[in-house]
Enzyme design. Structure first.
Site, PDB file in Angstrom:
ATOM      1  N   LYS A  93       0.828  -1.201   0.000  1.00  0.00           N
ATOM      2  CA  LYS A  93       0.000   0.000   0.000  1.00  0.00           C
ATOM      3  C   LYS A  93       0.873   1.265   0.000  1.00  0.00           C
ATOM      4  O   LYS A  93       0.638   2.215  -0.758  1.00  0.00           O
ATOM      5  CB  LYS A  93      -0.921  -0.017   1.229  1.00  0.00           C
ATOM      6  CG  LYS A  93      -1.618   1.285   1.532  1.00  0.00           C
ATOM      7  CD  LYS A  93      -2.517   1.715   0.382  1.00  0.00           C
ATOM      8  CE  LYS A  93      -2.866   3.171   0.444  1.00  0.00           C
ATOM      9  NZ  LYS A  93      -4.128   3.473   1.022  1.00  0.00           N
TER      10      LYS A  93
ATOM     11  N   CYS B 162      -3.222  10.905   1.886  1.00  0.00           N
ATOM     12  CA  CYS B 162      -2.622   9.621   1.503  1.00  0.00           C
ATOM     13  C   CYS B 162      -1.253   9.796   0.870  1.00  0.00           C
ATOM     14  O   CYS B 162      -0.240   9.432   1.445  1.00  0.00           O
ATOM     15  CB  CYS B 162      -3.565   8.896   0.554  1.00  0.00           C
ATOM     16  SG  CYS B 162      -5.251   8.870   1.163  1.00  0.00           S
TER      17      CYS B 162
HETATM   18  N1  SAJ Z   1      -1.636  15.131  -8.225  1.00  0.00           N
HETATM   19  C1  SAJ Z   1      -0.759  15.872  -9.001  1.00  0.00           C
HETATM   20  N2  SAJ Z   1      -0.432  15.406 -10.248  1.00  0.00           N
HETATM   21  C2  SAJ Z   1      -0.941  14.241 -10.741  1.00  0.00           C
HETATM   22  C3  SAJ Z   1      -1.825  13.481  -9.943  1.00  0.00           C
HETATM   23  C4  SAJ Z   1      -2.158  13.959  -8.681  1.00  0.00           C
HETATM   24  O1  SAJ Z   1      -0.274  16.952  -8.596  1.00  0.00           O
HETATM   25  O2  SAJ Z   1      -0.593  13.895 -11.885  1.00  0.00           O
HETATM   26  C5  SAJ Z   1      -1.996  15.611  -6.872  1.00  0.00           C
HETATM   27  C6  SAJ Z   1      -3.496  15.908  -6.682  1.00  0.00           C
HETATM   28  O3  SAJ Z   1      -3.818  17.180  -7.132  1.00  0.00           O
HETATM   29  C7  SAJ Z   1      -3.634  15.738  -5.180  1.00  0.00           C
HETATM   30  C8  SAJ Z   1      -2.629  14.614  -4.849  1.00  0.00           C
HETATM   31  O4  SAJ Z   1      -1.732  14.572  -5.949  1.00  0.00           O
HETATM   32  O5  SAJ Z   1      -3.235  16.924  -4.504  1.00  0.00           O
HETATM   33  C9  SAJ Z   1      -3.240  13.254  -4.638  1.00  0.00           C
HETATM   34  O6  SAJ Z   1      -4.311  13.029  -5.551  1.00  0.00           O
HETATM   35  P1  SAJ Z   1      -4.643  11.623  -6.244  1.00  0.00           P
HETATM   36  O7  SAJ Z   1      -5.931  11.795  -6.945  1.00  0.00           O
HETATM   37  O8  SAJ Z   1      -3.513  11.148  -7.085  1.00  0.00           O
HETATM   38  O9  SAJ Z   1      -4.730  10.579  -5.054  1.00  0.00           O
HETATM   39  P2  SAJ Z   1      -5.551  10.522  -3.647  1.00  0.00           P
HETATM   40  O10 SAJ Z   1      -4.613  11.001  -2.569  1.00  0.00           O
HETATM   41  O11 SAJ Z   1      -6.882  11.155  -3.723  1.00  0.00           O
HETATM   42  O12 SAJ Z   1      -5.764   8.933  -3.509  1.00  0.00           O
HETATM   43  C10 SAJ Z   1      -4.621   8.075  -3.475  1.00  0.00           C
HETATM   44  C11 SAJ Z   1      -4.832   6.940  -4.487  1.00  0.00           C
HETATM   45  N3  SAJ Z   1      -3.583   6.208  -4.672  1.00  0.00           N
HETATM   46  C12 SAJ Z   1      -3.066   5.974  -5.914  1.00  0.00           C
HETATM   47  O13 SAJ Z   1      -3.571   6.389  -6.931  1.00  0.00           O
HETATM   48  C13 SAJ Z   1      -1.793   5.168  -5.960  1.00  0.00           C
HETATM   49  C14 SAJ Z   1      -5.931   6.002  -3.997  1.00  0.00           C
HETATM   50  O14 SAJ Z   1      -6.059   4.874  -4.854  1.00  0.00           O
HETATM   51  C15 SAJ Z   1      -5.627   5.533  -2.563  1.00  0.00           C
HETATM   52  O15 SAJ Z   1      -6.625   4.667  -2.047  1.00  0.00           O
HETATM   53  C16 SAJ Z   1      -5.571   6.767  -1.683  1.00  0.00           C
HETATM   54  O16 SAJ Z   1      -4.483   7.577  -2.153  1.00  0.00           O
HETATM   55  C17 SAJ Z   1      -5.334   6.317  -0.253  1.00  0.00           C
HETATM   56  O17 SAJ Z   1      -6.312   6.295   0.515  1.00  0.00           O
HETATM   57  O18 SAJ Z   1      -4.200   5.924   0.077  1.00  0.00           O
END
Ligand code: SAJ
Length: 417
Positions: free
Chosen positions: A214, A268
């Protein structure tokens, strides 16, 4: 073969963003579910069929299973066949995980056990935490054992959640799931429980590997976003449009760069990599650097805005979006919110117009300030000297960009390029 243990009644400890949807889908699958939460107000809301936060599709399922009598919430841990621990694991000042919520859950479960129960840890945790949970419970109840198939056996496992906020009700059911038992029997029992609602593949391993898997998923994402953020900083200094740069590079068949932004937020991706770092500080150099790069980005965005604001006597800045990512109302660990707060602190003679379509009132850190207003998109853009786009919310994507011609635009998401 799984031990013959009944799994009809389930207690989910912690009814937050993960625990509540998990409880709801288990009840929908026919289990008798009792949720436990320390917040009395949330318990009351849930028992009235209401959900204390926004998550697409959740409220109707909660209302349905509460009405059918399959699900209820309370503040006391009940007797149950299986327990799912879904409590927060924040980090402390030194980035070590704070396991106090897990310990409190363990102390609530221990007195209720009669032998044969399954105890699943869902909270994202450093390697060794499932073992720690088992130790806390077995210390409180030394008459039990982890040895399987006895009258006094207890079964412990880790089944990390992997759902994306905003898509939880879909991903909870469809995503593959990693299950790591302290014993093979615990893994099998956990698989039997999760098979009741999860249609994804259920992948069995040991508890430590499941914990690390994870963390690895979120660290992978963090490192890759850090690469995009670092590129955005370098490109800006070179006068290169980072969005065009990434688009071009991504045409290569083996290159797939993620998107830069104002920083990485949420509970996360910005947190979990630290659990790997704290488990091996000497050898987690890349993961540490990625965290630091992503954490530096809000400060770099702020400096850029302040440099532009210097040109105006009483600058008005429209901050578009303060949620931690697009199309949600979640402001937790939001880099956009922090940039906006720092902007309000720095612009004593200016005004910050906050545009956040997913909230009705400013959060406490921004409310009640003379130089901060919650504004509509059209109004804010019309009044602003500087438009700072921080989140790629859908209503912003639809905005007519021709209205921006006179304004300084800083677009941290590349939405309006
Ligand atoms: N972000 C970027 N650039 C990107 C993608 C995301 O700057 O290309 C930023 C977003 O704006 C945000 C942060 O990253 O601030 C996180 O956003 P996210 O949508 O990538 O992820 P989370 O935190 O909402 O959810 C993640 C997910 N993990 C993965 O995709 C590996 C989700 O599947 C997990 O269940 C969750 O963390 C968790 O609970 O751990």
């Amino acid at each position: 073969m799984s031990p013959s243990v009944p799994l009809d009644s389930v207690s989910v400890i912690g009814l937050g963003y993960i625990g509540l949807p998990t409880a709801a889908v288990l009840a929908q699958a026919g289990k008798s579910v009792v949720g436990v939460d320390v917040k009395q107000a949330n318990v009351e809301a849930i028992n009235a069929g209401r959900v204390p936060f926004v998550e697409e599709g959740l409220e109707s399922v909660v209302a349905g299973v509460v009405a059918q009598g399959k699900f209820s919430a309370q503040t006391e841990t009940p007797v149950a066949d299986a327990y799912i621990v879904s409590v927060p694991t924040p980090f402390k000042g030194d980035h070590d995980a704070d396991l106090s919520y897990i310990d409190a859950a363990a102390h609530g479960i221990a007195p209720k056990l009669t032998g044969g129960e399954l105890i699943v840890l869902e909270s994202t945790s450093p390697p060794g935490t499932t073992e720690h949970l088992a130790e806390v419970i077995l210390e409180a109840r030394p008459e039990f054992t982890m040895e399987p198939n006895l009258r006094n056996s207890l079964y412990f496992s880790h089944a990390p959640e992997r759902v994306l906020p905003g898509r939880i009700m879909i991903e909870m059911v469809e995503n593959d799931r990693i299950i790591g038992g302290m014993t093979p029997e615990a893994s099998e029992l956990t698989r039997d429980l999760y098979a009741s609602f999860c249609h994804g593949e259920l992948l069995l391993t040991d508890a430590r590997t499941a914990e690390m898997a994870k963390l690895t998923e979120n660290a992978f994402r963090d490192v890759n976003i850090a690469f995009a953020n670092e590129l955005s900083i370098i490109a800006d200094r070179q006068g290169i449009d980072v969005w065009e740069l990434i688009k071009l590079a991504n045409h290569h068949p083996r290159v797939n760069i993620l998107s830069p932004g104002p920083g990485v937020g949420g509970h996360c991706i910005a947190v979990d990599p630290w659990f790997i770092v704290s488990s091996d500080r000497e050898f987690s150099k890349l993961i540490t650097t990625a965290r630091n790069v992503n954490d530096s980005k809000p400060g770099i965005v702020l400096d850029k805005v302040l440099k532009h604001a210097d040109r105006f006597k009483t600058p008005t800045v429209a901050a578009l979006g303060i949620a931690f990512k697009a199309d949600i109302d979640d402001l937790r660990e939001s880099p956009s919110k922090n940039i906006t707060i720092n902007l309000a602190n720095s612009l004593a003679d200016g005004t910050v117009l906050v545009v956040e379509p997913n909230i009705d009132e400013l959060p406490p850190e921004l409310a009640g300030r003379d130089n901060v207003e919650l504004a509509g998109l059209e109004d804010a853009v019309e009044r602003a000297d500087i438009v700072l786009l921080l989140v790629d919310h859908a209503p912003f994507a639809e905005f007519d960009r021709d209205k921006l011609q006179e304004t300084v635009l800083i677009d941290t998401k590349g939405l309006w390029r």
